[in-house]
Design a protein around this motif. Structure first.
Motif, mmCIF file in Angstrom:
data_model
loop_
_atom_site.group_PDB
_atom_site.id
_atom_site.type_symbol
_atom_site.label_atom_id
_atom_site.label_comp_id
_atom_site.label_asym_id
_atom_site.label_seq_id
_atom_site.Cartn_x
_atom_site.Cartn_y
_atom_site.Cartn_z
ATOM 1 N N ASP A 241 2.160 7.560 7.157
ATOM 2 C CA ASP A 241 3.149 6.541 6.839
ATOM 3 C C ASP A 241 4.542 6.902 7.385
ATOM 4 O O ASP A 241 4.877 8.076 7.458
ATOM 5 C CB ASP A 241 3.214 6.372 5.318
ATOM 6 N N HIS A 242 5.298 5.895 7.760
ATOM 7 C CA HIS A 242 6.628 5.995 8.405
ATOM 8 C C HIS A 242 6.461 6.051 9.921
ATOM 9 O O HIS A 242 6.588 5.046 10.589
ATOM 10 C CB HIS A 242 7.482 7.174 7.891
ATOM 11 N N LEU A 243 6.282 7.293 10.487
ATOM 12 C CA LEU A 243 5.847 7.471 11.885
ATOM 13 C C LEU A 243 6.869 7.133 12.966
ATOM 14 O O LEU A 243 6.486 6.973 14.136
ATOM 15 C CB LEU A 243 4.558 6.649 12.144
ATOM 16 N N CYS B 272 0.788 -1.237 0.000
ATOM 17 C CA CYS B 272 0.000 0.000 0.000
ATOM 18 C C CYS B 272 0.816 1.282 0.000
ATOM 19 O O CYS B 272 0.263 2.370 0.150
ATOM 20 C CB CYS B 272 -0.970 -0.018 1.192
ATOM 21 N N HIS B 273 2.149 1.172 -0.169
ATOM 22 C CA HIS B 273 2.976 2.393 -0.199
ATOM 23 C C HIS B 273 4.232 2.113 -1.019
ATOM 24 O O HIS B 273 5.181 1.510 -0.508
ATOM 25 C CB HIS B 273 3.344 2.798 1.239
ATOM 26 N N THR B 274 4.214 2.484 -2.289
ATOM 27 C CA THR B 274 5.432 2.327 -3.093
ATOM 28 C C THR B 274 5.658 3.550 -3.971
ATOM 29 O O THR B 274 4.731 4.285 -4.300
ATOM 30 C CB THR B 274 5.410 1.080 -4.011
ATOM 31 N N HIS B 275 6.930 3.700 -4.313
ATOM 32 C CA HIS B 275 7.349 4.718 -5.295
ATOM 33 C C HIS B 275 7.992 3.930 -6.445
ATOM 34 O O HIS B 275 9.127 4.171 -6.820
ATOM 35 C CB HIS B 275 8.378 5.665 -4.695
ATOM 36 N N LEU B 276 7.283 2.937 -6.930
ATOM 37 C CA LEU B 276 7.866 1.918 -7.805
ATOM 38 C C LEU B 276 8.317 2.428 -9.174
ATOM 39 O O LEU B 276 9.225 1.866 -9.786
ATOM 40 C CB LEU B 276 6.824 0.801 -7.978
ATOM 41 N N THR C 289 6.408 -2.030 1.454
ATOM 42 C CA THR C 289 7.835 -1.997 1.067
ATOM 43 C C THR C 289 8.410 -0.592 0.990
ATOM 44 O O THR C 289 9.621 -0.419 1.117
ATOM 45 C CB THR C 289 8.046 -2.620 -0.333
ATOM 46 N N ASP C 290 7.573 0.435 0.687
ATOM 47 C CA ASP C 290 8.084 1.778 0.387
ATOM 48 C C ASP C 290 9.018 1.726 -0.827
ATOM 49 O O ASP C 290 9.881 2.602 -0.972
ATOM 50 C CB ASP C 290 8.827 2.364 1.607
ATOM 51 N N CYS C 291 8.902 0.686 -1.637
ATOM 52 C CA CYS C 291 9.817 0.486 -2.771
ATOM 53 C C CYS C 291 10.216 1.818 -3.424
ATOM 54 O O CYS C 291 9.383 2.489 -4.038
ATOM 55 C CB CYS C 291 9.135 -0.429 -3.799
ATOM 56 N N LEU D 30 -0.214 10.754 4.152
ATOM 57 C CA LEU D 30 0.945 11.617 4.436
ATOM 58 C C LEU D 30 2.186 10.835 4.849
ATOM 59 O O LEU D 30 2.099 9.897 5.647
ATOM 60 C CB LEU D 30 0.590 12.631 5.543
ATOM 61 N N HIS D 31 3.340 11.221 4.285
ATOM 62 C CA HIS D 31 4.643 10.805 4.814
ATOM 63 C C HIS D 31 4.868 11.672 6.045
ATOM 64 O O HIS D 31 5.159 12.866 5.912
ATOM 65 C CB HIS D 31 5.755 11.085 3.812
ATOM 66 N N ALA D 32 4.693 11.098 7.210
ATOM 67 C CA ALA D 32 4.684 11.902 8.432
ATOM 68 C C ALA D 32 5.647 11.366 9.469
ATOM 69 O O ALA D 32 5.785 10.158 9.645
ATOM 70 C CB ALA D 32 3.276 11.923 9.021
HETATM 71 FE FE FE Z 1 7.593 6.626 0.857
#
Ligand code: FE
Ligand code: DI6
Length: 391
Positions: free
Chosen positions: A251-253, A59-63, A303-305, A228-230
């Protein structure tokens, strides 16, 4: 696994699943399979003892990006920090350069192997963010590539516009002007059907909460959900802000505080945990898992790929790291890549195996679900079913 099932993982021993079209028509113990369901079934498959889970959701990638950042990896190993490199004009900016230089076809060719690697481990739905184009032309190109991937492969792609990811070089020193530009890009991309959600990087090396809020306002006007990348590198209050806008996820946190967690709980935002980025940046501050549990914030794992902080194409490895590094239970980790990942994308039709939901599932050659997060670097996937079809 079924929602609210009393047994661990909602596991059903000796189960049967009936599929009609792209949906699950019935699921339960084989002995309870209704006679009419069985009679109407024209094809049977024997899963031969496989464990069946919902299709995995990343649910979170920069593929979709051009090039790689192996050189910066070497610099970091030599002592430079991620933030040092970003401030010196490297980091995200170097991927922006490579992504802008790549044609649409090149970008597709570079992204496809990453997608296939994830699918090879049972991913049936993936979110892909833009954010390495940072201009209308190149953000549109990135998002089109994301859409094309879904046309070429048996996988569902959700696209997220992350125009507020970093300041492009032509806007150096003019962050507010760049946000004006982001606000102009958003409706244009939305009109082209390229945006399912809107994200921003709220951080001292990226955008302030005030700038992030302008982006969220624009998303709200278009009826688009936000994420949000928070609190990845510092506690900047991003989670509270995102919660005020009913964010699907924060996300991240790593630096999330109590107020942020409480706000997320009230807003129903999912906490997306990204152990790959934590590991790759050799972070030491673990996201406040106990606090998230206490507040009842659902946790997802992804993954945050991406080429800078998590060049990773294994969601199973992320399940392992979510357990070893963040102390999630294997059951929480699996829910994080299925049920809660669906929630982080605002998708109500998947993430659990229930009648009426999408027939996206994976057959695994394992004896028990904990094996999925236990083993490092193994892939016990036997078969994926996407929308009722073998994928
Ligand atoms: Fe990210
Ligand atoms: N946080 C991340 O971890 C990625 N983006 C973000 O906002 C990293 C992006 C990169 O370094 O290329």
């Amino acid at each position: 696994m079924q929602r609210d099932a009393p047994v661990p993982y909602g596991l059903i021993e000796d189960a049967a699943i009936a599929v009609e079209g792209d949906r699950i028509a019935w699921i339960g113990r084989r002995q309870d399979l209704p006679k009419n369901v069985e009679a109407n079934c024209n094809r049977h498959h024997d899963a031969r003892g496989a464990l069946v889970t919902p299709g995995l959701i990343d649910c979170h990638t920069h593929l979709v990006y051009g090039g790689d950042r192996a050189h910066e990896f070497e610099l970091r190993l030599g002592g430079a920090s991620y933030e040092d490199i970003a401030r010196a004009g490297g980091g995200i900016a170097s991927t922006v350069k490579a992504t802008r230089a790549a044609s649409e076809a090149e970008l597709l060719a570079q992204s496809l192997p990453r997608l296939r690697a994830l699918m090879g481990e049972g991913v049936t739905t993936i979110e892909i963010k833009s954010g390495y184009g940072l201009s209308l032309e190149h953000e549109a190109k990135t998002l089109r590539v994301a859409r094309t991937l879904a046309e070429q492969e048996p996988v569902d792609v959700r696209t997220t516009f992350l125009g507020a990811h970093a300041l492009p070089p032509e806007f150096a020193g003019r962050a507010d002007d760049y946000i004006d530009e982001v606000l102009a890009m958003l409706p244009a991309l939305h009109e082209q059907g390229l945006v399912d959600a809107v994200d921003a990087f709220c951080e001292r090396i990226a955008f302030s909460t005030a700038q992030t809020e302008r982006v969220f306002e624009a998303a709200r006007k278009l009826g688009l959900p936000v994420k949000l990348h928070a609190e990845q590198l510092s506690d900047s209050g991003g989670a509270q802000l995102a919660a005020r806008y009913g964010a699907l996820s924060c996300d991240h946190l790593e630096w999330l505080g109590e107020e942020g967690a409480a706000a997320m709980a009230r807003a129903g935002s999912v906490a997306v945990l990204l152990p790959g980025a934590f590991y790759f940046l050799r972070d030491t501050r673990v996201p406040p898992i106990t606090m998230l549990r206490e507040h009842g914030v659902p946790m997802a794992v992804s993954t945050d790929c991406n080429p800078g902080s998590s060049p990773c194409t294994s969601l199973l490895l992320m399940l392992n790291m979510a357990c070893t590094l963040f102390r999630l239970t294997p059951q929480e980790a699996l829910a994080g890549a299925t049920r809660n990942a669906a929630q982080a994308l605002g998708l109500k039709d998947r993430g659990v195996l229930s009648p009426g939901l999408r027939a996206d599932f994976v057959l695994w050659d394992v004896e028990q679900p904990a094996q999925l997060s236990y083993a490092m670097g193994s892939n016990p996937r036997r078969q994926t079913v996407h929308g009722g079809r073998p994928a």
